[in-house]
Each structure stands twice: as C-alpha cells, then as structure tokens.
Design a protein around this motif. Sequence first.
Motif, PDB file in Angstrom:
ATOM      1  N   GLN A  28      30.277  37.628  38.462  1.00  0.00           N
ATOM      2  CA  GLN A  28      30.914  36.837  39.515  1.00  0.00           C
ATOM      3  C   GLN A  28      30.745  37.662  40.779  1.00  0.00           C
ATOM      4  OE1 GLN A  28      35.260  35.041  40.783  1.00  0.00           O
ATOM      5  NE2 GLN A  28      34.937  35.674  38.711  1.00  0.00           N
ATOM      6  N   PRO A  60      38.359  29.847  34.632  1.00  0.00           N
ATOM      7  CA  PRO A  60      38.640  28.684  33.781  1.00  0.00           C
ATOM      8  C   PRO A  60      37.619  27.554  33.854  1.00  0.00           C
ATOM      9  CG  PRO A  60      40.055  28.662  35.725  1.00  0.00           C
ATOM     10  CD  PRO A  60      39.208  29.899  35.833  1.00  0.00           C
ATOM     11  N   ILE A  94      44.220  28.491  44.373  1.00  0.00           N
ATOM     12  CA  ILE A  94      44.797  27.998  43.116  1.00  0.00           C
ATOM     13  C   ILE A  94      45.732  26.831  43.438  1.00  0.00           C
ATOM     14  CG2 ILE A  94      46.338  28.696  41.234  1.00  0.00           C
ATOM     15  CD1 ILE A  94      44.288  30.678  40.922  1.00  0.00           C
ATOM     16  N   HIS A 136      29.902  32.211  40.563  1.00  0.00           N
ATOM     17  CA  HIS A 136      29.889  32.602  39.148  1.00  0.00           C
ATOM     18  C   HIS A 136      28.459  32.519  38.648  1.00  0.00           C
ATOM     19  CE1 HIS A 136      34.287  32.216  38.416  1.00  0.00           C
ATOM     20  NE2 HIS A 136      34.230  31.205  39.269  1.00  0.00           N
ATOM     21  N   HIS A 183      33.504  33.179  46.025  1.00  0.00           N
ATOM     22  CA  HIS A 183      32.685  33.805  44.971  1.00  0.00           C
ATOM     23  C   HIS A 183      31.705  32.816  44.354  1.00  0.00           C
ATOM     24  CE1 HIS A 183      36.313  32.116  43.026  1.00  0.00           C
ATOM     25  NE2 HIS A 183      35.490  31.796  42.027  1.00  0.00           N
ATOM     26  N   ALA A 212      43.757  36.907  41.379  1.00  0.00           N
ATOM     27  CA  ALA A 212      43.394  37.239  39.995  1.00  0.00           C
ATOM     28  C   ALA A 212      43.053  38.723  39.825  1.00  0.00           C
ATOM     29  CB  ALA A 212      42.206  36.381  39.541  1.00  0.00           C
ATOM     30  N   TYR A 270      35.716  22.374  42.147  1.00  0.00           N
ATOM     31  CA  TYR A 270      34.647  22.499  41.161  1.00  0.00           C
ATOM     32  C   TYR A 270      34.335  21.133  40.545  1.00  0.00           C
ATOM     33  CZ  TYR A 270      34.978  27.638  41.062  1.00  0.00           C
ATOM     34  OH  TYR A 270      34.955  28.971  41.380  1.00  0.00           O
ATOM     35  N   ILE A 277      35.184  38.448  35.447  1.00  0.00           N
ATOM     36  CA  ILE A 277      35.914  37.382  34.764  1.00  0.00           C
ATOM     37  C   ILE A 277      35.115  36.077  34.839  1.00  0.00           C
ATOM     38  CG2 ILE A 277      38.123  38.487  35.203  1.00  0.00           C
ATOM     39  CD1 ILE A 277      38.750  36.361  37.260  1.00  0.00           C
TER      40      ILE A 277
HETATM   41  C1  MBD Z   1      38.524  30.232  39.818  1.00  0.00           C
HETATM   42  O1  MBD Z   1      37.442  29.705  40.408  1.00  0.00           O
HETATM   43  C2  MBD Z   1      38.396  31.404  39.199  1.00  0.00           C
HETATM   44  O2  MBD Z   1      37.199  31.992  39.225  1.00  0.00           O
HETATM   45  C3  MBD Z   1      39.493  31.987  38.577  1.00  0.00           C
HETATM   46  C4  MBD Z   1      39.410  33.291  37.904  1.00  0.00           C
HETATM   47  C5  MBD Z   1      40.710  31.362  38.576  1.00  0.00           C
HETATM   48  C6  MBD Z   1      40.823  30.160  39.205  1.00  0.00           C
HETATM   49  C7  MBD Z   1      39.735  29.591  39.815  1.00  0.00           C
END
Ligand code: MBD
Length: 262
Positions: free
Chosen positions: A207, A77, A169, A193, A191, A221, A133, A74
Amino acid sequence: MENNRLKTVVEDLEQVLLEFMRKHHVTHEEYRLATDLLIHTVKAGEESLLYDVFFEAQATDLGNVGRKGSPEAIEGPFYLTGAPELNAPYVMPQRPEEAGDLLFFKGRVTNAEGQPIAGVELDVWHADAFGLYSNIHPNIPEWNLRGRFHTDDSGNFEVRTILPPPYEIPKDGPTGTVLAALGRHFFRPAHLHVKVCHPDYQALTSQLYFSGGEYLDSDVASAVRGGLIADLIKHEADSEKSKRNLSAPYFELTYDFALTPR
Ligand code: MBD
Ligand code: FE
C-alpha cells in the motif's frame, strides 16, 4: 493454523481479556455494550474495517520482521479478487470523465538482488476522487479503479489512473462511533493498494502513500511506514520537464518492489 497454536493463543486471549475486565471493573452494562458493538458492526458490514483500523498494521509489522525485499502493508477491508485484466498501455478502468488529477504510477519489480522480473502481476485498487471504492460503495461502475496488469520484459510497469484523496472512514457507522468516542479523526492518508504476484515469488500485499501527503503522521489506521511512502512528483502541462505532452498537469508516483523467492 495448527491446533496447538489455536488453543494456546485463544486461551491466552481469554486470560488477557479476563484480566482486563478485572483491572477496569467492567460492569455488566459495559459488557453488553461490547456485544452490541459487535452486532452493529456486522450489521453495518464494518467487521473488517473495525479490525483493520485498530489491529491490521500490527499483524503486518510482525510479518515484516526479518523480511527480505519490500515491506508488506495492510490490505484493508476493500480488496476483491477478479479485477479486470488490462491491456497495454495500461489505464485503470474509469468513467469517461473520472474526477481527479492525472496520475501515472510506475516502477520496477526486481528480486532481492535487484534483477528485474518480467511478467509480474500488479493488482491495483484505490478510491476515487470522492474517497469511495467501487463494488463497495454504491453508484460507481463495477470494477472502477480496480485492475490487473503486468511488468514488461525489463521488470518495469506503468499505469495511468487518477490521484486519490485522503480516505475518510464512514462517520455514521459503528467504527466511526468508536473513533469519535476516542476523540480521533477519521482520515487515512491518500494511498494506492497493490498486490504484487509471480509464481516464483512470495505474493506481496503493499500500500503506497504519497510523499508530502496529508495525514501521513496521523493515519487513523496507524499503518504508514517509511518504506511505503513513494515519491510523488507534479509535472506542469507542456512544461520542459514534461515528456508526455499532456494539456493538464499530471503526477507521477514511482516505487520499486523487491520480491522474495518462495
Ligand atoms: C481503507 O481504504 C483502508 O485501506 C483501510 C485500512 C481502512 C479503511 C479504508
Ligand atoms: Fe484503502
């Protein structure tokens, strides 16, 4: 999307949702709550977050069926185009005293037959040690921990950065409200990306998760797959095995990518 396909899938979605409403005897009040959730989600800028948490992994799984080369993951966002291009030796853009353990992310990019590919662009983005981020969350320098760099003539790459923690989140937004109502926790495992691009190959959105990491089995997720867990190795400072002569312990994450021709 082809016009026929659009009509087919949207009408099917409509039927599925109407059937769902009959099955659960959805009240008008509940219907209003659903439209309000959408409004609040957009107002909070969480529309991608909400969808990605619940549905994006299914889309990538379907795309990975029969795929040759490394699996897709994935995107989440928070991807942004136009991250700074780095110069070798590669170091992710960061603050002078960026918090977090040292991490070297390295590996090799090959084709499906294992032949190395030079000049592949890796576009990496990840959270800082506080799980935030840049360009998304406030008070972080622009493009912090976002950068692009390339494989060398042997298809190898290495970049220095910091080890991100598990990502939580936001609890106070609409996505968090839904997750709390379901009794779920808010965490994704730590993780990195990365988008892996070369003109002769299909672009790969990956990822990577860290072996041994927390929440690998309970990602909010539901996006962890075996093929995306990379080996994380800790090296003690100045130990015999440490070839880097660093005064602090550091980590190495190794992952090899195989690309599919266009
Ligand atoms: C993230 O960093 C992410 O990778 C996902 C899928 C959802 C929220 C934050
Ligand atoms: Fe993420």
